[in-house]
Design a protein around this motif. Structure first.
Motif, PDB file in Angstrom:
ATOM      1  N   VAL A  95       0.832  -1.200   0.000  1.00 19.02           N
ATOM      2  CA  VAL A  95       0.000   0.000   0.000  1.00 19.02           C
ATOM      3  C   VAL A  95       0.871   1.256   0.000  1.00 19.02           C
ATOM      4  O   VAL A  95       0.578   2.232  -0.705  1.00 19.02           O
ATOM      5  CB  VAL A  95      -0.952  -0.010   1.213  1.00 19.02           C
ATOM      6  N   THR A  96       1.946   1.230   0.768  1.00 17.65           N
ATOM      7  CA  THR A  96       2.881   2.356   0.784  1.00 17.65           C
ATOM      8  C   THR A  96       3.483   2.585  -0.593  1.00 17.65           C
ATOM      9  O   THR A  96       3.574   3.726  -1.070  1.00 17.65           O
ATOM     10  CB  THR A  96       4.003   2.101   1.806  1.00 17.65           C
ATOM     11  N   LEU A  97       3.884   1.512  -1.252  1.00 24.79           N
ATOM     12  CA  LEU A  97       4.467   1.622  -2.586  1.00 24.79           C
ATOM     13  C   LEU A  97       3.451   2.135  -3.599  1.00 24.79           C
ATOM     14  O   LEU A  97       3.764   2.993  -4.431  1.00 24.79           O
ATOM     15  CB  LEU A  97       5.007   0.256  -3.021  1.00 24.79           C
ATOM     16  N   ILE A  98       2.230   1.626  -3.520  1.00 20.58           N
ATOM     17  CA  ILE A  98       1.183   2.074  -4.440  1.00 20.58           C
ATOM     18  C   ILE A  98       0.876   3.554  -4.230  1.00 20.58           C
ATOM     19  O   ILE A  98       0.715   4.319  -5.192  1.00 20.58           O
ATOM     20  CB  ILE A  98      -0.086   1.218  -4.257  1.00 20.58           C
ATOM     21  N   LEU A  99       0.789   3.964  -2.972  1.00 15.42           N
ATOM     22  CA  LEU A  99       0.526   5.367  -2.679  1.00 15.42           C
ATOM     23  C   LEU A  99       1.624   6.253  -3.237  1.00 15.42           C
ATOM     24  O   LEU A  99       1.355   7.310  -3.830  1.00 15.42           O
ATOM     25  CB  LEU A  99       0.406   5.550  -1.161  1.00 15.42           C
ATOM     26  N   LYS A 100       2.870   5.844  -3.070  1.00 22.03           N
ATOM     27  CA  LYS A 100       3.986   6.612  -3.610  1.00 22.03           C
ATOM     28  C   LYS A 100       3.899   6.700  -5.137  1.00 22.03           C
ATOM     29  O   LYS A 100       4.103   7.768  -5.728  1.00 22.03           O
ATOM     30  CB  LYS A 100       5.299   5.966  -3.186  1.00 22.03           C
ATOM     31  N   SER A 101       3.577   5.581  -5.792  1.00 17.05           N
ATOM     32  CA  SER A 101       3.486   5.573  -7.254  1.00 17.05           C
ATOM     33  C   SER A 101       2.337   6.434  -7.744  1.00 17.05           C
ATOM     34  O   SER A 101       2.460   7.147  -8.750  1.00 17.05           O
ATOM     35  CB  SER A 101       3.321   4.130  -7.753  1.00 17.05           C
ATOM     36  N   LEU A 102       1.206   6.382  -7.050  1.00 18.36           N
ATOM     37  CA  LEU A 102       0.053   7.202  -7.436  1.00 18.36           C
ATOM     38  C   LEU A 102       0.361   8.682  -7.311  1.00 18.36           C
ATOM     39  O   LEU A 102      -0.019   9.483  -8.171  1.00 18.36           O
ATOM     40  CB  LEU A 102      -1.157   6.843  -6.578  1.00 18.36           C
ATOM     41  N   LEU A 103       1.059   9.052  -6.253  1.00 21.47           N
ATOM     42  CA  LEU A 103       1.426  10.456  -6.089  1.00 21.47           C
ATOM     43  C   LEU A 103       2.389  10.901  -7.179  1.00 21.47           C
ATOM     44  O   LEU A 103       2.267  12.012  -7.707  1.00 21.47           O
ATOM     45  CB  LEU A 103       2.046  10.662  -4.707  1.00 21.47           C
ATOM     46  N   GLU A 104       3.331  10.039  -7.522  1.00 19.88           N
ATOM     47  CA  GLU A 104       4.266  10.370  -8.601  1.00 19.88           C
ATOM     48  C   GLU A 104       3.531  10.548  -9.926  1.00 19.88           C
ATOM     49  O   GLU A 104       3.846  11.446 -10.708  1.00 19.88           O
ATOM     50  CB  GLU A 104       5.326   9.277  -8.729  1.00 19.88           C
ATOM     51  N   TRP A 105       2.540   9.695 -10.184  1.00 15.04           N
ATOM     52  CA  TRP A 105       1.785   9.784 -11.436  1.00 15.04           C
ATOM     53  C   TRP A 105       0.866  10.999 -11.449  1.00 15.04           C
ATOM     54  O   TRP A 105       0.790  11.721 -12.441  1.00 15.04           O
ATOM     55  CB  TRP A 105       0.969   8.507 -11.619  1.00 15.04           C
ATOM     56  N   ARG A 106       0.204  11.249 -10.327  1.00 14.75           N
ATOM     57  CA  ARG A 106      -0.772  12.334 -10.270  1.00 14.75           C
ATOM     58  C   ARG A 106      -0.112  13.706 -10.330  1.00 14.75           C
ATOM     59  O   ARG A 106      -0.617  14.634 -10.973  1.00 14.75           O
ATOM     60  CB  ARG A 106      -1.608  12.199  -8.993  1.00 14.75           C
ATOM     61  N   TYR A 107       1.023  13.849  -9.675  1.00 15.37           N
ATOM     62  CA  TYR A 107       1.673  15.151  -9.593  1.00 15.37           C
ATOM     63  C   TYR A 107       3.036  15.132 -10.276  1.00 15.37           C
ATOM     64  O   TYR A 107       3.966  15.790  -9.827  1.00 15.37           O
ATOM     65  CB  TYR A 107       1.828  15.552  -8.129  1.00 15.37           C
ATOM     66  N   ALA A 108       3.136  14.393 -11.377  1.00 14.08           N
ATOM     67  CA  ALA A 108       4.423  14.238 -12.063  1.00 14.08           C
ATOM     68  C   ALA A 108       4.980  15.573 -12.534  1.00 14.08           C
ATOM     69  O   ALA A 108       6.178  15.856 -12.374  1.00 14.08           O
ATOM     70  CB  ALA A 108       4.269  13.281 -13.245  1.00 14.08           C
ATOM     71  N   ASP A 109       4.136  16.420 -13.114  1.00 13.38           N
ATOM     72  CA  ASP A 109       4.612  17.701 -13.633  1.00 13.38           C
ATOM     73  C   ASP A 109       5.109  18.598 -12.509  1.00 13.38           C
ATOM     74  O   ASP A 109       6.157  19.253 -12.629  1.00 13.38           O
ATOM     75  CB  ASP A 109       3.491  18.402 -14.399  1.00 13.38           C
ATOM     76  N   GLU A 110       4.366  18.631 -11.407  1.00 16.01           N
ATOM     77  CA  GLU A 110       4.766  19.498 -10.292  1.00 16.01           C
ATOM     78  C   GLU A 110       6.053  18.985  -9.655  1.00 16.01           C
ATOM     79  O   GLU A 110       6.931  19.782  -9.284  1.00 16.01           O
ATOM     80  CB  GLU A 110       3.641  19.539  -9.260  1.00 16.01           C
ATOM     81  N   ILE A 111       6.183  17.675  -9.527  1.00 16.92           N
ATOM     82  CA  ILE A 111       7.400  17.112  -8.948  1.00 16.92           C
ATOM     83  C   ILE A 111       8.600  17.396  -9.824  1.00 16.92           C
ATOM     84  O   ILE A 111       9.686  17.757  -9.361  1.00 16.92           O
ATOM     85  CB  ILE A 111       7.236  15.592  -8.749  1.00 16.92           C
ATOM     86  N   ALA A 112       8.436  17.262 -11.153  1.00 16.52           N
ATOM     87  CA  ALA A 112       9.521  17.546 -12.086  1.00 16.52           C
ATOM     88  C   ALA A 112       9.924  19.020 -12.017  1.00 16.52           C
ATOM     89  O   ALA A 112      11.106  19.349 -12.090  1.00 16.52           O
ATOM     90  CB  ALA A 112       9.106  17.166 -13.501  1.00 16.52           C
ATOM     91  N   ALA A 113       8.929  19.895 -11.865  1.00 17.06           N
ATOM     92  CA  ALA A 113       9.237  21.310 -11.780  1.00 17.06           C
ATOM     93  C   ALA A 113      10.027  21.647 -10.528  1.00 17.06           C
ATOM     94  O   ALA A 113      10.960  22.456 -10.557  1.00 17.06           O
ATOM     95  CB  ALA A 113       7.931  22.127 -11.791  1.00 17.06           C
ATOM     96  N   VAL A 114       9.694  20.991  -9.427  1.00 21.26           N
ATOM     97  CA  VAL A 114      10.430  21.216  -8.189  1.00 21.26           C
ATOM     98  C   VAL A 114      11.873  20.765  -8.336  1.00 21.26           C
ATOM     99  O   VAL A 114      12.808  21.453  -7.919  1.00 21.26           O
ATOM    100  CB  VAL A 114       9.749  20.473  -7.011  1.00 21.26           C
TER     101      VAL A 114
END
Length: 279
Positions: free
Chosen positions: A257-276
């Motif tokens: 569940v921890t891994l899935i949550l991390k992957s979902l956050l990466e997918w959902r906010y990929a553009d914002e994470i890349a910008a940071v």
């Protein structure tokens, strides 16, 4: 003609096959065996094992330990990353190396250290006994051991991120009259929130799954100081295989569940994470 940096089809296929085969053999297959073994006698038997009083206590103790250790390590990680990334001082490289120390020290050794310090025969043992304070073989010792083995996760996630971001925005905020707390909430925290979240997720997964250090400081007292990993060992040694795999599957499920949550956050906010990270 292909570019010099482009591998041939057979090279790529071989590397992908080796990677997939390695992951399947050493990660996925054991995980599937755990779940199948837990359900070997039916789902009712697995649920019965999880409803056992000792299992319930182990689950509760594991969650309590993680709930205490993870926030404290998050605070420490932010402070350590701020000190290393924002300040220049003598011994910075030594401090960074010490933060990585739990990665290289055996968890059993770290647990033994706390026994030697806080145990009845340890340095502080007589004083703790005289003041009726119990650390080893109790919740405080379990939390301390868990914090030791997990505290690098948040710090190591934030240090390179904050170092890349530099100090310009914080200095601008101070110039405009922001206090230290306002600067942290409005400038620093938004820039590090994804790295902080990843570090917290990894720290939480390790905290719930820690065995070696907790085994030493807890005393392995069934129904009192056994966390989920320790309870799995007790059940397995008692030949209660279905119950052992049932608790192990719950622990594995929490990690998934921890891994899935991390992957979902990466997918959902990929553009914002890349910008940071580009910033």
């Amino acid at each position: 003609m292909r570019r010099p940096t482009e591998d041939s089809f057979f090279t790529r296929a071989a590397l992908i096959a080796v990677t997939v085969g390695y992951v399947g053999l050493f990660l996925l297959l054991p995980l599937l065996i755990v779940f199948f073994s837990a359900l070997e006698q039916g789902i009712s038997a697995a649920f019965a094992a999880l409803k056992d009083a000792d299992a319930q206590y182990a689950i509760r103790l594991t969650l309590i330990t993680a709930a205490i250790a993870v926030p404290l390590n998050a605070i420490f990680g932010i402070c350590a990353a701020w000190a290393v990334a924002k300040y220049d001082f003598r011994g910075k490289s030594i401090l960074t190396a010490l933060i990585d120390l739990p990665f290289s020290v055996s968890p059993v050794i770290s647990g033994l250290i706390y026994v030697l310090v806080f145990g009845m025969q340890g340095w502080l043992g007589p004083w703790l006994r005289d003041h009726d304070i119990k650390i080893v073989f109790a919740l405080p010792g379990i939390v301390l051991a868990t914090m030791f083995v997990t505290f690098p996760f948040v710090a190591r996630e934030l240090i390179p991120l904050m170092s890349d971001q530099g100090r310009d925005e914080e200095e601008a905020a101070v110039t405009l009259g922001a206090s230290g707390f306002q600067m942290f909430l409005r400038v620093t925290l938004p820039n590090i929130k994804w790295g902080l979240l990843y570090g917290v997720l990894l720290c939480n997964a390790r905290a719930m799954g820690e065995f070696g250090a907790v085994s030493v400081v807890s005393g392995h007292i069934r129904g009192l100081t056994d966390t989920m990993p320790l309870h799995v060992e007790v059940l397995y040694n008692d030949y209660q295989y279905v119950a052992a795999f049932a608790v192990a599957s719950l622990l594995a499920l929490l990690a998934i569940v921890t891994l899935i949550l991390k992957s979902l956050l990466e997918w959902r906010y990929a553009d914002e994470i890349a910008a940071v990270h580009r910033h």
